[in-house]
Design a protein around this motif. Sequence first.
Motif, PDB file in Angstrom:
ATOM      1  N   PHE A   1      27.907   0.048  50.496  1.00  8.67           N
ATOM      2  CA  PHE A   1      26.890  -0.184  51.201  1.00  8.67           C
ATOM      3  C   PHE A   1      26.073  -1.416  50.587  1.00  8.67           C
ATOM      4  CE2 PHE A   1      22.367   0.649  52.510  1.00  8.67           C
ATOM      5  CZ  PHE A   1      22.504   0.404  53.464  1.00  8.67           C
TER       6      PHE A   1
ATOM      7  N   PHE B   1      16.392   4.748  59.345  1.00 15.08           N
ATOM      8  CA  PHE B   1      17.263   4.791  58.214  1.00 15.08           C
ATOM      9  C   PHE B   1      17.045   5.284  56.986  1.00 15.08           C
ATOM     10  CE2 PHE B   1      17.945   1.433  61.691  1.00 15.08           C
ATOM     11  CZ  PHE B   1      19.400   1.713  61.843  1.00 15.08           C
TER      12      PHE B   1
ATOM     13  N   VAL C   1      19.557   6.111  54.075  1.00 16.08           N
ATOM     14  CA  VAL C   1      19.912   5.253  52.816  1.00 16.08           C
ATOM     15  C   VAL C   1      19.501   5.774  51.374  1.00 16.08           C
ATOM     16  CG1 VAL C   1      19.144   2.999  51.831  1.00 16.08           C
ATOM     17  CG2 VAL C   1      19.496   3.155  54.276  1.00 16.08           C
TER      18      VAL C   1
ATOM     19  N   LEU D   1      22.246   8.072  50.665  1.00 17.34           N
ATOM     20  CA  LEU D   1      23.532   7.422  50.237  1.00 17.34           C
ATOM     21  C   LEU D   1      23.572   6.657  48.745  1.00 17.34           C
ATOM     22  CD1 LEU D   1      26.269   6.144  51.184  1.00 17.34           C
ATOM     23  CD2 LEU D   1      25.094   4.187  52.225  1.00 17.34           C
TER      24      LEU D   1
ATOM     25  N   PHE E   1      30.054   3.918  53.900  1.00 14.72           N
ATOM     26  CA  PHE E   1      29.827   3.463  54.904  1.00 14.72           C
ATOM     27  C   PHE E   1      29.725   4.636  56.188  1.00 14.72           C
ATOM     28  CE2 PHE E   1      31.764  -0.463  53.137  1.00 14.72           C
ATOM     29  CZ  PHE E   1      30.498  -1.170  53.386  1.00 14.72           C
TER      30      PHE E   1
ATOM     31  N   TRP F   1      26.003   6.089  60.611  1.00 14.85           N
ATOM     32  CA  TRP F   1      24.931   5.491  61.055  1.00 14.85           C
ATOM     33  C   TRP F   1      24.878   4.028  60.449  1.00 14.85           C
ATOM     34  CZ3 TRP F   1      22.231   4.004  56.816  1.00 14.85           C
ATOM     35  CH2 TRP F   1      22.649   4.871  55.453  1.00 14.85           C
ATOM     36  N   ALA F   2      25.630   3.661  59.458  1.00 17.67           N
ATOM     37  CA  ALA F   2      25.382   2.402  58.801  1.00 17.67           C
ATOM     38  C   ALA F   2      26.579   1.372  59.342  1.00 17.67           C
ATOM     39  CB  ALA F   2      25.746   2.358  57.441  1.00 17.67           C
TER      40      ALA F   2
ATOM     41  N   ARG G   1      29.264  -4.295  55.054  1.00 12.04           N
ATOM     42  CA  ARG G   1      28.169  -4.632  54.624  1.00 12.04           C
ATOM     43  C   ARG G   1      27.349  -5.914  55.216  1.00 12.04           C
ATOM     44  NH1 ARG G   1      30.075  -4.584  49.952  1.00 12.04           N
ATOM     45  NH2 ARG G   1      30.561  -6.799  49.766  1.00 12.04           N
TER      46      ARG G   1
ATOM     47  N   ALA H   1      19.837  -7.920  57.893  1.00 12.49           N
ATOM     48  CA  ALA H   1      19.221  -6.533  58.256  1.00 12.49           C
ATOM     49  C   ALA H   1      17.872  -6.994  58.806  1.00 12.49           C
ATOM     50  CB  ALA H   1      18.965  -5.820  56.835  1.00 12.49           C
TER      51      ALA H   1
ATOM     52  N   TYR I   1      28.305  -3.404  66.292  1.00 11.43           N
ATOM     53  CA  TYR I   1      27.140  -2.473  65.507  1.00 11.43           C
ATOM     54  C   TYR I   1      25.816  -3.302  65.930  1.00 11.43           C
ATOM     55  CZ  TYR I   1      24.260  -0.324  62.296  1.00 11.43           C
ATOM     56  OH  TYR I   1      23.308   0.682  61.550  1.00 11.43           O
TER      57      TYR I   1
END
Length: 507
Positions: free
Chosen positions: A25, A78, A82, A85, A95, A98-99, A103, A109, A233
């Motif tokens: 990530f 998120f 996060v 994670l 990953f 939801w991610a 990367r 982002a 995505y």
Amino acid sequence: MTRVVTEAVVDATVLDEVRRPRRGFVLETAAEGAYLAEEGPVHDYRREVTTEALPDGRSRVRQVVEYRLAVPYFGFLFAPGVRRLLGRLDERRAFPWWAPPQRVDARAATALGVLCALSWIVGYMGTILTQTVTYAADEFGSGKGAQGFALALVRFDVIVTVFVVALADRRGRRTVLLHATTFACVLTALCSLAPSLLSLAGAQVLARGFVTAGVLILAIAVAEEMPAGARAYGVSLLALAAGGGAGMCVLLLPVCDLATWSWRLLYLVPLAAVPLVRRAGRRLPESRRFRAPHAEVRMAGRRGRFWLLAASGFLLNLFLAPASQFQNEYLRDERGFSGGRVSLFTVVTATPGFLGVVVGGRLAERGRRLVGAVAVVVGVWSTVLVYVGTGWSVWAWSTLGSIVAAATIPALGVYGPELFPTALRGRANGVITGLARLGSVVGLLVAGTVADATGRLGPAMTLLAIGPTVLALLVLVAYPETAHRELEELNPEDAPPRAVPGEAEGG
């Protein structure tokens, strides 16, 4: 700044993993006695690890991770994932579902978060006529045929759309998107003053022209900003945000029951979004593909792709436009739903559609064609059963159709931006949308005419479902597979020129 502290006693295997720079990530690099982010959707990232050897051969580990998530507006959704994670001591699930499957960096982002906020606004305006036309028709004394004509007339908004998206190829995605969204908000509010159904449709031609342009530019900007393994995505998140805006419109439908004219109040809501558009503009960068040098090219050599997508849009809109535009009319007239019950039905059956968008987005990153074809067939025929069903089955088929059909958005929605080079991306998609809108016009006119003749919408929906069924076959046999392929691979004109040996030395 978020700070996550993790303490545990671990064996040598886990200890080795904790001490290695992460490659999931977040892409880490060792520096200053800690691990810093070389790439990832975070700002000011820092991970520190301290260890203490224990007599039994294991170690006590203390890990401290500090970061700021680079996702504006929707970061709170998120943040819990996060936090969990990045607080882990291993990367077995780098990953999660939801991610993004690949990367993304902080710039992408941030851009995605802003684009989703704009998509929420556009999503509201894109559905408002569909949700309120039956109430406006009641005030103006118009039948299904008149509604079909008005909704077909609105499809000529594409004339405005083509001009606006072509401008985005020259002026940039960011500037044109922000102006288009602002104009759409103001023009939508002016629709509240319409004195007749025809004038409402005429005003919506202009307003929806900017709305549709916004939808296209949003998809283009996401495709140009996201990495190859996360384009579907990104499109899926845009769809979820647009669905949130549409859902907000649906939740306001009970207002339409207050008086024959109260539907007009829903058209004033977008005015409140104008300040948000201005603030979002300060955080939105120009897409990296548009900023990069790219060749000016013509349509020659790409007409096969162009007509493939145009025919696909025609076949899909032949069914999709009347199925969505006449839903509230069907529920009120044939099922006797009140405004509140229409709102409840739409929320209950459409909300699960986010599952189709999420799952479809993940599956589409593995392969677009099969996901798109299956979603089209199952989604369309489930919707047909809504219009011919009775009782609880109407709710069940609508829910299934919402979930499965939603997968077409990430699976097929990326093809328009993917199959054309940067200099043509806006113009090509604008014209394709225009030709696809002919399917909407034909579908709406056929549905309205057949419904007036038979007194029901079911026969019309069954007839029009043939178009998307043909589309599913077209996807399987004619569409290229674009998953995990860079835009420059799909469009070699955008690839940076190769250096000539000896040129740097003047040879």
